[in-house]
Design a protein around this motif. Structure first.
Motif, short mmCIF file in Angstrom:
data_model
loop_
_atom_site.label_atom_id
_atom_site.label_comp_id
_atom_site.label_asym_id
_atom_site.label_seq_id
_atom_site.Cartn_x
_atom_site.Cartn_y
_atom_site.Cartn_z
N ALA A 198 0.82 -1.22 0.00
CA ALA A 198 0.00 0.00 0.00
C ALA A 198 0.85 1.26 0.00
N ARG A 231 3.18 1.49 -4.16
CA ARG A 231 2.37 1.00 -5.27
C ARG A 231 3.08 1.15 -6.61
N ALA A 277 -14.05 -6.01 8.77
CA ALA A 277 -13.17 -6.87 7.98
C ALA A 277 -12.95 -8.19 8.69
N GLN A 302 -13.75 -7.68 3.36
CA GLN A 302 -14.10 -6.45 4.06
C GLN A 302 -15.40 -5.88 3.50
N PRO A 312 -17.19 -1.84 3.47
CA PRO A 312 -17.02 -0.45 3.90
C PRO A 312 -18.19 0.03 4.75
N PRO A 353 -11.24 4.07 2.72
CA PRO A 353 -11.27 2.69 3.22
C PRO A 353 -10.13 2.44 4.20
N HIS A 362 -9.74 -0.81 5.49
CA HIS A 362 -9.37 -2.20 5.27
C HIS A 362 -9.37 -2.47 3.77
N THR A 363 -8.33 -3.06 3.27
CA THR A 363 -8.31 -3.52 1.88
C THR A 363 -7.89 -4.98 1.88
N ALA A 402 -4.34 -6.50 2.70
CA ALA A 402 -3.53 -5.56 3.49
C ALA A 402 -2.97 -6.26 4.73
#
Length: 255
Positions: free
Chosen positions: A24, A27, A104, A118, A120, A127, A129-130, A133
């Motif tokens: 994250a 990238r 999540a 997760q 939203p 966001p 939580h992805t 991640a």
């Protein structure tokens, strides 16, 4: 530590290291960036990156490389085999709709937590939580409920290998204090972490048990610190998490 023997393929190890170099916070990277993060020479990093581009796993633009969505295929078999993310998603969406908070499902991978699924919430624009991640387990509520459920020897091994860095001024870095926090999470079945991973962010988590009583994941939510009064947090939000965790864990695995 990885055991290297005659069956070990070093080129695969290096290629996977290149993939792991992207996260994250990284990238888009140049060849020199990837070389520095992986310990590879620039020539080797360049070859691996161009191979990923040729195979459709990465793209190059203005001398910077980034991963493409196709990399998700690499983990799809594992997630599909487990079936857990797919089973959890509708329940996560329902929980997020009821509480307004992002939620999540996470698992423990070494000393980190990894998000499997997760949903939203309505109250945070960005966001938190992805899927995929990672976060240091010692500083997250999901990590603490999962660490709390480990056998004592395994818990000591995992934490012994972790560097307890002060991510904020509130982060627990004293190992004795962290051990007490984990014992508390084990006794209560819930962990609340207040601004230890990130300033202004509070997280709450409960364990998810399967039908045999084994812990398979943590169900967690992240919210702005101070939005929930402590008494409402434990009286309203925690029961919602526990109810959803029971539903997710009680469903049979996908065939």
């Amino acid at each position: 530590m990885t055991t290297v023997d005659g069956e070990f393929v070093r080129s695969l190890d290096r290629g996977l290291a290149v993939l792991r170099a992207f996260d994250a916070d990284h990238r888009r990277q140049r060849v020199t960036d990837v070389a520095a993060r992986t310990g590879l020479t620039r020539a080797a990093a360049r070859r691996f990156l161009h191979t990923l581009v040729a195979l459709g796993y990465a793209t190059e633009r203005e001398d910077e490389f980034s991963l493409r969505p196709r990399v998700l295929e690499l983990g799809d078999g594992c997630l599909a085999a487990a079936g857990l993310p797919a089973r959890a998603r509708p329940h996560l969406r329902a929980l997020a709709a009821r509480t307004g908070e992002p939620v999540a499902l996470a698992v423990l991978d070494g000393a980190d937590t990894v998000v499997l699924a997760q949903a939203p919430g309505r109250r945070l624009l960005a966001p938190v939580h992805t899927v995929g991640a990672r976060a240091p387990a010692y500083a997250t509520s999901a990590g603490r409920v999962l660490l709390a459920e480990l056998p004592p020897g395994e818990r000591s091994r995992v934490l012994g290998a972790a560097q307890l860095a002060p991510l904020t001024r509130r982060t627990l870095t004293d190992r004795a204090a962290l051990a007490r926090a984990l014992d508390g999470a084990a006794a209560s079945g819930v962990a609340v972490v207040d601004q230890e991973l990130e300033e202004g962010l509070l997280s709450v988590a409960v364990p998810v048990y399967d039908r045999d009583g084994a812990v398979i994941a943590a169900l967690t939510t992240a919210l702005a610190a101070g939005r929930w009064a402590p008494e409402h947090l434990h009286a309203e939000l925690v029961p919602e998490l526990r109810t959803t965790a029971e539903v997710i864990g009680g469903e049979p695995p996908c065939a």
